[in-house]
Structure formats: structure tokens, C-alpha cells
Design a protein around this motif. Structure first.
Motif, PDB file in Angstrom:
ATOM      1  N   LEU A  26      35.129  35.241  43.694  1.00 13.90           N
ATOM      2  CA  LEU A  26      35.434  34.657  42.262  1.00 13.90           C
ATOM      3  C   LEU A  26      35.939  35.577  41.261  1.00 13.90           C
ATOM      4  O   LEU A  26      36.297  35.964  40.085  1.00 13.90           O
ATOM      5  N   GLU A  27      34.611  36.500  41.133  1.00  8.51           N
ATOM      6  CA  GLU A  27      34.233  37.713  40.295  1.00  8.51           C
ATOM      7  C   GLU A  27      35.385  38.845  40.735  1.00  8.51           C
ATOM      8  O   GLU A  27      35.882  38.926  39.896  1.00  8.51           O
ATOM      9  N   GLU A  28      35.863  39.082  41.489  1.00 10.49           N
ATOM     10  CA  GLU A  28      37.149  39.697  41.629  1.00 10.49           C
ATOM     11  C   GLU A  28      38.636  38.792  40.677  1.00 10.49           C
ATOM     12  O   GLU A  28      39.614  39.486  39.933  1.00 10.49           O
ATOM     13  N   LEU A  29      38.577  38.035  40.852  1.00 11.07           N
ATOM     14  CA  LEU A  29      39.077  36.917  40.370  1.00 11.07           C
ATOM     15  C   LEU A  29      39.112  36.970  38.679  1.00 11.07           C
ATOM     16  O   LEU A  29      39.877  37.474  37.494  1.00 11.07           O
ATOM     17  N   HIS A  30      37.869  37.145  38.214  1.00 13.04           N
ATOM     18  CA  HIS A  30      37.238  36.939  36.979  1.00 13.04           C
ATOM     19  C   HIS A  30      37.693  38.388  36.092  1.00 13.04           C
ATOM     20  O   HIS A  30      38.195  38.594  35.082  1.00 13.04           O
ATOM     21  N   THR A  31      37.691  40.325  36.538  1.00 15.94           N
ATOM     22  CA  THR A  31      37.559  40.931  36.884  1.00 15.94           C
ATOM     23  C   THR A  31      38.877  41.401  36.503  1.00 15.94           C
ATOM     24  O   THR A  31      39.422  42.609  36.149  1.00 15.94           O
ATOM     25  N   GLY A  32      39.758  40.580  37.200  1.00 17.69           N
ATOM     26  CA  GLY A  32      41.019  40.872  37.223  1.00 17.69           C
ATOM     27  C   GLY A  32      41.749  42.020  39.046  1.00 17.69           C
ATOM     28  O   GLY A  32      42.327  42.486  38.588  1.00 17.69           O
ATOM     29  N   GLN A  33      40.646  42.136  39.654  1.00 20.38           N
ATOM     30  CA  GLN A  33      40.391  43.164  40.935  1.00 20.38           C
ATOM     31  C   GLN A  33      41.839  42.140  41.396  1.00 20.38           C
ATOM     32  O   GLN A  33      42.214  43.117  42.488  1.00 20.38           O
ATOM     33  N   ILE A  34      41.481  41.110  41.822  1.00 19.54           N
ATOM     34  CA  ILE A  34      42.675  40.383  42.508  1.00 19.54           C
ATOM     35  C   ILE A  34      43.793  39.152  41.862  1.00 19.54           C
ATOM     36  O   ILE A  34      42.434  38.369  40.637  1.00 19.54           O
ATOM     37  N   GLU A  35      45.119  38.941  42.018  1.00 19.43           N
ATOM     38  CA  GLU A  35      45.386  37.802  41.225  1.00 19.43           C
ATOM     39  C   GLU A  35      45.228  36.887  41.985  1.00 19.43           C
ATOM     40  O   GLU A  35      44.992  35.303  40.793  1.00 19.43           O
ATOM     41  N   GLU A  36      44.702  36.714  43.197  1.00 21.12           N
ATOM     42  CA  GLU A  36      44.896  34.585  43.506  1.00 21.12           C
ATOM     43  C   GLU A  36      44.398  35.237  45.023  1.00 21.12           C
ATOM     44  O   GLU A  36      44.135  36.192  45.580  1.00 21.12           O
ATOM     45  N   PHE A  37      43.603  34.109  45.884  1.00 25.51           N
ATOM     46  CA  PHE A  37      43.615  33.769  46.948  1.00 25.51           C
ATOM     47  C   PHE A  37      43.585  32.653  47.376  1.00 25.51           C
ATOM     48  O   PHE A  37      43.780  31.833  46.402  1.00 25.51           O
ATOM     49  N   GLU A  38      43.206  31.929  49.040  1.00 27.16           N
ATOM     50  CA  GLU A  38      43.711  31.026  48.790  1.00 27.16           C
ATOM     51  C   GLU A  38      42.302  30.797  49.777  1.00 27.16           C
ATOM     52  O   GLU A  38      41.460  31.657  50.286  1.00 27.16           O
ATOM     53  N   ILE A  39      41.843  29.494  50.187  1.00 23.58           N
ATOM     54  CA  ILE A  39      41.007  29.107  50.690  1.00 23.58           C
ATOM     55  C   ILE A  39      41.612  27.446  51.754  1.00 23.58           C
ATOM     56  O   ILE A  39      42.520  26.688  51.995  1.00 23.58           O
ATOM     57  N   ASP A  40      41.493  27.201  53.128  1.00 17.85           N
ATOM     58  CA  ASP A  40      42.164  26.328  54.271  1.00 17.85           C
ATOM     59  C   ASP A  40      41.435  25.000  53.561  1.00 17.85           C
ATOM     60  O   ASP A  40      40.219  25.118  53.521  1.00 17.85           O
TER      61      ASP A  40
END
Length: 61
Positions: free
Chosen positions: A9-23
Motif C-alpha cells: 500500500l505504501e508503494e502504491l501511495h508513493t508511486g513505486q508500483i502501479e498496481e498489485f493483485e491479491i487472491d
């Protein structure tokens, strides 16, 4: 090994990652972390066909 949802979530907020997936089986653990995340209203989830979800961060302009 469990995912570090807070870090994702922090990486999403800072723009380090664009998205992630959960099962589907991860959802309840993820939901607990998401509800305590300061910027949760900007985290947008999209359900995937067959279960799970993809999350991205929606930036206000």
C-alpha cells in the motif's frame, strides 16, 4: 510466505508500483490492513474474473 500488505500500500501511495493483485484467500488479511491505511480512499480495487482483485492508487489532480 505472506505478502506485506502495508508495504504494498505504501508503494502504491508513493508511486513505486502501479498496481498489485491479491487472491480470494488473502482478502480478509488484506482488508484489515487496508482499513487502517491513511490513504485508503485512494486505493481502488477491481475484481478479477474467477476471484481475487487488482488494486491501484487513484491520484486526485
Amino acid at each position: 510466505m505472506a505478502k506485506d500488505y502495508q508495504k504494498l500500500l505504501e508503494e502504491l501511495h508513493t508511486g513505486q508500483i502501479e498496481e498489485f493483485e491479491i487472491d480470494t484467500d488473502e482478502f480478509m488479511d488484506f482488508q484489515k490492513i487496508l482499513m487502517n491505511f491513511n490513504y485508503r480512499k485512494n486505493v481502488v480495487g477491481t475484481a478479477k474474473r474467477g476471484g481475487g482483485a487488482r488494486y491501484h492508487y487513484e491520484r486526485s489532480e
